[in-house]
Design an enzyme around this catalytic site. Structure first.
Site, short mmCIF file in Angstrom:
data_model
loop_
_atom_site.label_atom_id
_atom_site.label_comp_id
_atom_site.label_asym_id
_atom_site.label_seq_id
_atom_site.Cartn_x
_atom_site.Cartn_y
_atom_site.Cartn_z
N LYS A 39 0.87 -1.18 0.00
CA LYS A 39 0.00 0.00 0.00
C LYS A 39 0.90 1.22 0.00
CE LYS A 39 -4.48 0.63 0.65
NZ LYS A 39 -5.28 -0.44 0.79
N1 GLU Z 1 -7.41 -0.17 -2.46
C1 GLU Z 1 -8.22 -1.35 -2.51
C2 GLU Z 1 -8.08 -2.13 -1.24
O1 GLU Z 1 -7.78 -1.60 -0.21
C3 GLU Z 1 -7.98 -2.18 -3.77
C4 GLU Z 1 -6.59 -2.73 -3.91
C5 GLU Z 1 -6.34 -3.37 -5.28
O2 GLU Z 1 -7.25 -3.49 -6.07
O3 GLU Z 1 -5.18 -3.70 -5.48
O4 GLU Z 1 -8.34 -3.30 -1.18
#
Ligand code: GLU
Length: 422
Positions: A107
């Site tokens: 992230k």
């Molecule tokens: N940001 C989203 C999550 O927290 C999607 C992550 C993604 O699709 O890689 O799951």
């Protein structure tokens, strides 16, 4: 929607240790999973519209990749810092493992309030951030996606910048460097609604086993961005009634119900704001949290349900559309009050599952129909829900801890089979 909190990463460790103790996790593997693999911090300059140069700080934390490439979103928010990114990256590892995807967890984002910048500035900020990340992202290595305050347009800029820095021959093989792209840039049908669809699929499973009739149910939503609005839309499809919505612009309430689709249209015309929606009244944050309803869908930021706010809730179920909305102390309060909870790593996993199907289509140069994508997301979410509820029953524990146990067991097996180099 106050966000200040001691440490989100500490919360993740509390949740992890509870599951690790219960499942008697191998101590070496416990050490590995307690740490993040890579923490990338970049500072980069961007020229503003007035010609001045501003410095920005961006993050990408990669927690674990034993099951596949790092995967997870990028958020643009003033709360983004290393601690937050570490916590959110770790949750992605659990989320992808739980969903049975061939991915790890990552992230990141930029410490920024995007509302203060023009579209042109945001484009230059995004491109320069992508350039600064360089080879720390890649279609088979680390695949970003949208998160808070980022969306398909952000992904298109990242894609274009990344491809521009590759050799000519490589470019068409790299469309899958990001997911959540606009359709004409290699995005998939259904990715826009996948998270909200997954949230409601989970709620539907919970409702079946807890004898809650969704055609008569009421709900409230915090956050009306991608996750909150699509969740509300799919809840309406189930026949449930939306009573109140809170977002950064304010809070609206109507005892006779708010039509989610009308509210989506209204917000589009009002710069994303929900306030002033016809036939609703403004209520306070405290009143919002105390609203009597069957379901609360927090779909905004982390740390909203805390030791102070958990006692206020007047619902049967909390369905975590956001990542980390509930602190560990609040988890205990909800359990004592007999309020059900579908944990984030399960509840909002439809998003990354949708991303996986976009990634697969890009790798195979295919375009799938909307129904096909949605049905595939539904199947994976139901499978994950079923695994979690069976595990909760066999360990006599809550759904969050059970979700961790399912995810961590998969990671543990992979480590045991592969061993540790050298
Ligand atoms: N940001 C989203 C999550 O927290 C999607 C992550 C993604 O699709 O890689 O799951």
């Amino acid at each position: 929607m106050k966000t200040a909190h001691k440490s989100l990463y500490e919360d993740v460790q509390v949740q992890f240790n509870k599951a690790a103790d219960l499942m008697k996790l191998n101590s070496g593997i416990r050490n590995i999973l307690s740490e993040t693999a890579n923490e990338i911090v970049v500072h980069f300059p961007v020229k503003m519209d007035d010609g001045k140069i501003e410095m920005f700080t961006g993050y990408r934390v990669q927690h674990n990749n034993i099951l596949g490439p790092y995967k997870g979103g990028l958020r643009y928010h003033p709360s983004v810092d290393l601690d937050d990114a570490k916590a959110l990256a770790t949750w992605m590892t659990w989320k992808t493992a739980l969903a049975g995807l061939p991915y790890g967890g990552a992230k990141g984002g930029i410490h920024i309030d995007p509302a203060k910048y023009s579209q042109n500035e945001l484009e230059r900020i995004t491109r320069r951030f992508t350039y600064a990340l360089g080879n720390n992202i890649g279609p088979e290595y680390d695949i970003p996606a949208p998160d808070v305050n980022t969306g398909p347009q952000t992904m298109a800029w990242i894609l274009d910048t990344y491809l521009t820095t590759r050799s000519q021959g490589e470019r068409n093989n790299c469309l899958h460097v990001v997911t959540g792209k606009p359709l004409n840039c290699g995005g998939t049908l259904g990715r826009d609604r996948a998270t909200g669809f997954g949230v409601v699929t989970n709620i539907n499973e919970w409702a079946k086993s807890n004898k809650l009739d969704l055609t008569k149910a009421t709900f409230i939503v915090q956050g009306f961005g991608n996750v909150g609005s699509w969740s509300a839309h799919f809840m309406k499809e189930k026949g449930s009634k939306l009573l109140a919505v809170e977002d950064v612009s304010g809070i609206i309430y109507s005892a006779s119900g708010i039509d989610p689709d009308d509210l989506i249209e209204f917000a589009k015309k009002n710069g994303g704001k929900i306030t002033g929606f016809p036939n609703t009244v403004a209520i306070t944050h405290k009143e919002f949290l105390s609203t009597k309803a069957d379901i609360f869908i927090p779909a905004a930021l982390s740390n909203q349900i805390t030791i102070e706010t958990a006692p206020l809730l007047n619902v049967k179920l909390v369905a975590e559309g956001a990542n980390g909305p509930t602190s560990p102390e609040a988890d205990t309060i909800l359990q004592q009050r007999d309020i059900g909870l579908i944990p984030d790593v399960l509840c909002n996993s439809g998003g990354v599952i949708g991303s996986y199907f976009e990634w697969l289509q890009n790798k195979r140069s295919e375009y799938w129909e909307l129904d096909e994508v949605i049905e595939k997301v539904r199947k994976k979410v139901v499978e994950a829900y079923t695994n979690v509820s069976k595990t909760a029953a066999s360990y006599k524990t809550d759904l969050r801890t059970a979700a961790y146990i399912v995810a961590i067991s998969r990671l543990e097996s992979a480590y045991k089979e592969r061993g540790i180099f050298p």
